[in-house]
Design a protein around this motif. Structure first.
Motif, PDB file in Angstrom:
ATOM      1  N   TRP A  52      11.079  45.762 104.400  1.00 53.05           N
ATOM      2  CA  TRP A  52       9.777  46.228 103.931  1.00 53.05           C
ATOM      3  C   TRP A  52       9.926  47.545 103.185  1.00 53.05           C
ATOM      4  O   TRP A  52       9.347  47.729 102.117  1.00 53.05           O
ATOM      5  CB  TRP A  52       8.864  46.396 105.149  1.00 53.05           C
ATOM      6  CG  TRP A  52       7.408  46.259 104.844  1.00 53.05           C
ATOM      7  CD1 TRP A  52       6.532  47.281 104.584  1.00 53.05           C
ATOM      8  CD2 TRP A  52       6.659  45.065 104.772  1.00 53.05           C
ATOM      9  NE1 TRP A  52       5.285  46.774 104.361  1.00 53.05           N
ATOM     10  CE2 TRP A  52       5.337  45.405 104.464  1.00 53.05           C
ATOM     11  CE3 TRP A  52       6.979  43.718 104.930  1.00 53.05           C
ATOM     12  CZ2 TRP A  52       4.326  44.469 104.319  1.00 53.05           C
ATOM     13  CZ3 TRP A  52       5.972  42.787 104.785  1.00 53.05           C
ATOM     14  CH2 TRP A  52       4.671  43.159 104.478  1.00 53.05           C
ATOM     15  N   SER A  53      10.697  48.462 103.765  1.00 52.04           N
ATOM     16  CA  SER A  53      10.895  49.777 103.140  1.00 52.04           C
ATOM     17  C   SER A  53      11.554  49.651 101.774  1.00 52.04           C
ATOM     18  O   SER A  53      11.141  50.305 100.814  1.00 52.04           O
ATOM     19  CB  SER A  53      11.763  50.667 104.031  1.00 52.04           C
ATOM     20  OG  SER A  53      11.123  50.909 105.249  1.00 52.04           O
ATOM     21  N   GLU A  54      12.570  48.822 101.685  1.00 54.10           N
ATOM     22  CA  GLU A  54      13.267  48.642 100.402  1.00 54.10           C
ATOM     23  C   GLU A  54      12.336  48.032  99.367  1.00 54.10           C
ATOM     24  O   GLU A  54      12.299  48.471  98.215  1.00 54.10           O
ATOM     25  CB  GLU A  54      14.510  47.771 100.579  1.00 54.10           C
ATOM     26  CG  GLU A  54      15.273  47.500  99.306  1.00 54.10           C
ATOM     27  CD  GLU A  54      15.871  48.734  98.645  1.00 54.10           C
ATOM     28  OE1 GLU A  54      16.026  48.722  97.407  1.00 54.10           O
ATOM     29  OE2 GLU A  54      16.177  49.713  99.349  1.00 54.10           O
ATOM     30  N   ALA A  55      11.571  47.034  99.768  1.00 55.54           N
ATOM     31  CA  ALA A  55      10.680  46.374  98.823  1.00 55.54           C
ATOM     32  C   ALA A  55       9.571  47.301  98.335  1.00 55.54           C
ATOM     33  O   ALA A  55       9.137  47.204  97.186  1.00 55.54           O
ATOM     34  CB  ALA A  55      10.072  45.123  99.460  1.00 55.54           C
ATOM     35  N   LEU A  56       9.131  48.207  99.194  1.00 52.44           N
ATOM     36  CA  LEU A  56       8.033  49.097  98.822  1.00 52.44           C
ATOM     37  C   LEU A  56       8.491  50.399  98.171  1.00 52.44           C
ATOM     38  O   LEU A  56       7.683  51.129  97.614  1.00 52.44           O
ATOM     39  CB  LEU A  56       7.189  49.431 100.065  1.00 52.44           C
ATOM     40  CG  LEU A  56       6.449  48.255 100.699  1.00 52.44           C
ATOM     41  CD1 LEU A  56       5.725  48.714 101.960  1.00 52.44           C
ATOM     42  CD2 LEU A  56       5.483  47.609  99.723  1.00 52.44           C
ATOM     43  N   SER A  57       9.790  50.692  98.239  1.00 57.43           N
ATOM     44  CA  SER A  57      10.277  51.991  97.770  1.00 57.43           C
ATOM     45  C   SER A  57      10.457  52.083  96.258  1.00 57.43           C
ATOM     46  O   SER A  57      10.509  53.174  95.700  1.00 57.43           O
ATOM     47  CB  SER A  57      11.596  52.348  98.459  1.00 57.43           C
ATOM     48  OG  SER A  57      12.624  51.479  98.010  1.00 57.43           O
ATOM     49  N   ASP A  58      10.587  50.937  95.580  1.00 61.21           N
ATOM     50  CA  ASP A  58      10.899  50.968  94.153  1.00 61.21           C
ATOM     51  C   ASP A  58      10.588  49.595  93.567  1.00 61.21           C
ATOM     52  O   ASP A  58      11.102  48.594  94.052  1.00 61.21           O
ATOM     53  CB  ASP A  58      12.393  51.303  94.003  1.00 61.21           C
ATOM     54  CG  ASP A  58      12.902  51.228  92.592  1.00 61.21           C
ATOM     55  OD1 ASP A  58      12.096  51.195  91.650  1.00 61.21           O
ATOM     56  OD2 ASP A  58      14.130  51.197  92.431  1.00 61.21           O
ATOM     57  N   THR A  59       9.786  49.553  92.532  1.00 64.52           N
ATOM     58  CA  THR A  59       9.475  48.265  91.901  1.00 64.52           C
ATOM     59  C   THR A  59      10.678  47.698  91.169  1.00 64.52           C
ATOM     60  O   THR A  59      10.737  46.503  90.906  1.00 64.52           O
ATOM     61  CB  THR A  59       8.317  48.406  90.889  1.00 64.52           C
ATOM     62  OG1 THR A  59       8.737  49.274  89.826  1.00 64.52           O
ATOM     63  CG2 THR A  59       7.068  48.926  91.560  1.00 64.52           C
ATOM     64  N   GLY A  60      11.620  48.547  90.832  1.00 68.72           N
ATOM     65  CA  GLY A  60      12.819  48.114  90.108  1.00 68.72           C
ATOM     66  C   GLY A  60      12.675  48.192  88.606  1.00 68.72           C
ATOM     67  O   GLY A  60      13.655  48.109  87.885  1.00 68.72           O
ATOM     68  N   LYS A  61      11.467  48.356  88.125  1.00 68.92           N
ATOM     69  CA  LYS A  61      11.243  48.392  86.674  1.00 68.92           C
ATOM     70  C   LYS A  61      11.815  49.657  86.049  1.00 68.92           C
ATOM     71  O   LYS A  61      12.484  49.597  85.029  1.00 68.92           O
ATOM     72  CB  LYS A  61       9.754  48.269  86.382  1.00 68.92           C
ATOM     73  CG  LYS A  61       9.232  46.886  86.693  1.00 68.92           C
ATOM     74  CD  LYS A  61       7.765  46.748  86.386  1.00 68.92           C
ATOM     75  CE  LYS A  61       7.343  45.326  86.723  1.00 68.92           C
ATOM     76  NZ  LYS A  61       6.051  45.233  87.285  1.00 68.92           N
ATOM     77  N   THR A  62      11.555  50.799  86.643  1.00 67.71           N
ATOM     78  CA  THR A  62      12.023  52.066  86.091  1.00 67.71           C
ATOM     79  C   THR A  62      13.526  52.239  86.281  1.00 67.71           C
ATOM     80  O   THR A  62      14.231  52.695  85.391  1.00 67.71           O
ATOM     81  CB  THR A  62      11.284  53.246  86.761  1.00 67.71           C
ATOM     82  OG1 THR A  62       9.884  53.039  86.613  1.00 67.71           O
ATOM     83  CG2 THR A  62      11.674  54.563  86.136  1.00 67.71           C
ATOM     84  N   THR A  63      14.020  51.857  87.435  1.00 68.56           N
ATOM     85  CA  THR A  63      15.424  52.103  87.779  1.00 68.56           C
ATOM     86  C   THR A  63      16.367  50.972  87.384  1.00 68.56           C
ATOM     87  O   THR A  63      17.581  51.139  87.435  1.00 68.56           O
ATOM     88  CB  THR A  63      15.573  52.337  89.297  1.00 68.56           C
ATOM     89  OG1 THR A  63      15.109  51.164  89.982  1.00 68.56           O
ATOM     90  CG2 THR A  63      14.783  53.549  89.749  1.00 68.56           C
ATOM     91  N   GLY A  64      15.811  49.802  87.084  1.00 67.07           N
ATOM     92  CA  GLY A  64      16.662  48.664  86.747  1.00 67.07           C
ATOM     93  C   GLY A  64      17.321  48.031  87.954  1.00 67.07           C
ATOM     94  O   GLY A  64      18.318  47.327  87.830  1.00 67.07           O
TER      95      GLY A  64
END
Length: 149
Positions: A52-64
């Motif tokens: 849950w924490s990983e999924a909510l911590s970063d959408t992945g769009k900005t960081t790739g």
């Protein structure tokens, strides 16, 4: 690397190391059955929490870093796996035997973590083994000290 290996490694390290203290404290202060129940609860709860924490911590769009859901599933799954393997020996009623087997399993888990760090992060194996073992030993010692108190 950032989408699969790193989330998996984070989960495996967290599941393996953070579950040592509660499992070994429960085993030493109580019984194999209690250690098994505490270990399963810790592994499953930590898996959900880390995923849950990983999924909510970063959408992945900005960081790739890719899909948040995929990273969450990988991190959560590996966290659960990291906590379950050294929990399973506590199905053995003999506390002494289950502790011995669990310690062997922990050593194998820590070696696998060091190998993954070496293989994918290019950390020298000697350094990786040292750091991973030190972290595991500290948390294990905490669990053992609490178990005998």
């Amino acid at each position: 690397m950032l989408q699969y290996v790193q989330p998996g490694l984070v989960g495996l390290i967290d599941g393996t190391v953070s579950s040592l203290a509660p499992i070994f404290a429960a085993a030493i202060s109580s019984s194999s059955r209690t250690a098994f129940l505490v270990g399963m609860a810790t592994a499953l709860g930590a898996g959900v929490s880390m995923g849950w924490s990983e999924a909510l911590s970063d959408t992945g769009k900005t960081t790739g870093r890719g899909s948040a859901i995929v990273r969450g599933v990988i991190t959560g799954g590996m966290t659960t796996i990291g906590g379950i393997f050294h929990t399973l020996p506590f199905l053995i009623p003999s506390l002494r035997l289950s502790l011995l087997i669990a310690l062997i399993v922990v050593a194998i888990e820590l070696f696998v973590i060091a190998w993954v760090r070496n293989r994918f992060l290019h950390v020298p194996m000697k350094n990786s083994l040292l750091v991973v073992t030190l972290g595991g030993a500290i948390v294990l010692a905490i669990g053992m000290l609490l178990g005998v108190s």
